[in-house]
Motif scaffolding. Sequence first.
Motif, short mmCIF file in Angstrom:
data_model
loop_
_atom_site.label_atom_id
_atom_site.label_comp_id
_atom_site.label_asym_id
_atom_site.label_seq_id
_atom_site.Cartn_x
_atom_site.Cartn_y
_atom_site.Cartn_z
N ILE A 1 6.84 -0.61 -4.54
CA ILE A 1 5.58 -0.84 -5.25
C ILE A 1 4.82 0.48 -5.39
N LYS A 2 4.80 1.26 -4.31
CA LYS A 2 4.14 2.58 -4.36
C LYS A 2 4.73 3.45 -5.46
N ALA A 3 6.06 3.36 -5.65
CA ALA A 3 6.75 4.18 -6.65
C ALA A 3 6.73 3.54 -8.03
N ASN A 4 6.03 2.42 -8.18
CA ASN A 4 5.91 1.70 -9.45
C ASN A 4 7.23 1.14 -9.98
N LEU A 5 8.20 0.93 -9.10
CA LEU A 5 9.40 0.21 -9.52
C LEU A 5 9.09 -1.28 -9.63
N LEU A 6 8.16 -1.73 -8.79
CA LEU A 6 7.68 -3.11 -8.81
C LEU A 6 6.17 -3.10 -8.96
N GLU A 7 5.67 -4.17 -9.51
CA GLU A 7 4.22 -4.37 -9.65
C GLU A 7 3.89 -5.71 -9.00
N ALA A 8 2.79 -5.74 -8.26
CA ALA A 8 2.41 -6.96 -7.53
C ALA A 8 1.21 -7.63 -8.18
N MET B 1 13.27 -3.38 1.47
CA MET B 1 13.87 -4.40 2.34
C MET B 1 13.44 -4.21 3.80
N ALA B 2 13.39 -2.97 4.25
CA ALA B 2 12.94 -2.70 5.62
C ALA B 2 11.50 -3.13 5.81
N ASN B 3 10.69 -2.91 4.80
CA ASN B 3 9.27 -3.31 4.86
C ASN B 3 9.13 -4.82 4.92
N ILE B 4 9.96 -5.52 4.18
CA ILE B 4 9.95 -6.99 4.22
C ILE B 4 10.24 -7.46 5.64
N GLY B 5 11.28 -6.89 6.25
CA GLY B 5 11.62 -7.26 7.63
C GLY B 5 10.49 -6.97 8.60
N TYR C 1 6.44 -12.81 -2.78
CA TYR C 1 6.02 -12.73 -1.39
C TYR C 1 4.99 -13.84 -1.20
N VAL C 2 4.94 -14.41 -0.01
CA VAL C 2 3.80 -15.23 0.39
C VAL C 2 3.29 -14.59 1.67
N PHE C 3 2.09 -14.03 1.56
CA PHE C 3 1.48 -13.34 2.69
C PHE C 3 0.67 -14.30 3.54
N ASN C 4 0.78 -14.15 4.83
CA ASN C 4 0.04 -14.97 5.79
C ASN C 4 -1.31 -14.31 6.07
N VAL C 5 -2.09 -14.18 5.01
CA VAL C 5 -3.45 -13.64 5.08
C VAL C 5 -4.32 -14.50 4.18
N GLU C 6 -5.63 -14.41 4.37
CA GLU C 6 -6.53 -15.27 3.60
C GLU C 6 -7.13 -14.62 2.37
N THR C 7 -7.12 -13.28 2.31
CA THR C 7 -7.83 -12.61 1.20
C THR C 7 -6.92 -11.69 0.40
N ILE C 8 -7.31 -11.49 -0.84
CA ILE C 8 -6.60 -10.56 -1.72
C ILE C 8 -6.65 -9.15 -1.13
N GLU D 1 -6.72 -8.19 2.01
CA GLU D 1 -5.72 -8.07 3.07
C GLU D 1 -4.32 -7.94 2.48
N ALA D 2 -4.04 -8.71 1.44
CA ALA D 2 -2.73 -8.66 0.80
C ALA D 2 -2.51 -7.32 0.11
N LYS D 3 -3.55 -6.76 -0.50
CA LYS D 3 -3.43 -5.45 -1.15
C LYS D 3 -3.01 -4.39 -0.13
N ALA D 4 -3.57 -4.45 1.06
CA ALA D 4 -3.22 -3.50 2.11
C ALA D 4 -1.74 -3.64 2.49
N LEU D 5 -1.23 -4.86 2.51
CA LEU D 5 0.18 -5.09 2.84
C LEU D 5 1.09 -4.63 1.70
N VAL D 6 0.70 -4.90 0.47
CA VAL D 6 1.47 -4.48 -0.70
C VAL D 6 1.58 -2.95 -0.73
N ALA D 7 0.54 -2.28 -0.29
CA ALA D 7 0.52 -0.81 -0.30
C ALA D 7 1.54 -0.21 0.66
#
Length: 152
Positions: free
Chosen positions: A119-126, A70-74, A99-106, A108-114
């Motif tokens: 997600i890092k702890a594999n509780l969620l998958e993107a 949640m903090a990361n979302i904010g 999520y809808v990321f305001n980036v143009e490429t996958i 860039e989005a992978k870097a944000l997901v990381a």
Amino acid sequence: MKNSLFILALFLSSFIGFSQETEVKYDEALAKSLHADEYGMKKYVFCLLKSGTNTTASKEETKKLFEGHMANIGKLAKEGKLVVAGPFMKNDRNYRGIYVFNVETIEEAKALVATDPAIKANLLEAELTPWYCTAALQETVKIHEKIAKTKM
């Protein structure tokens, strides 16, 4: 018969009134500030969040990871990198949120997901997909701040 004609005339006049276009003026400065193309659209990356493979995390660990989530979302929203985020209601497809990321490429989005602890702890998958949508979507966060009585 007179009532029928009156109702028909009233219906037609209402229909004509509603069907007339109101002139909307193009705002070039706003379009440029939102990086809109000639159609008022732009590229984003849509992220479908699903249940991850980590099913062994303790309740305490899960709680801590989702607080970080949640903090990361904010943080991403304040940076303008995330324009929409939200959970799905209970469903049978393991869909957890978007999520809808305001980036143009996958990439860039992978870097944000990381940056997301859940997600890092594999509780969620993107699952990431390029998406083309109105450039005005970026204004959602500003509007939300004005209508949320209680902050998360």
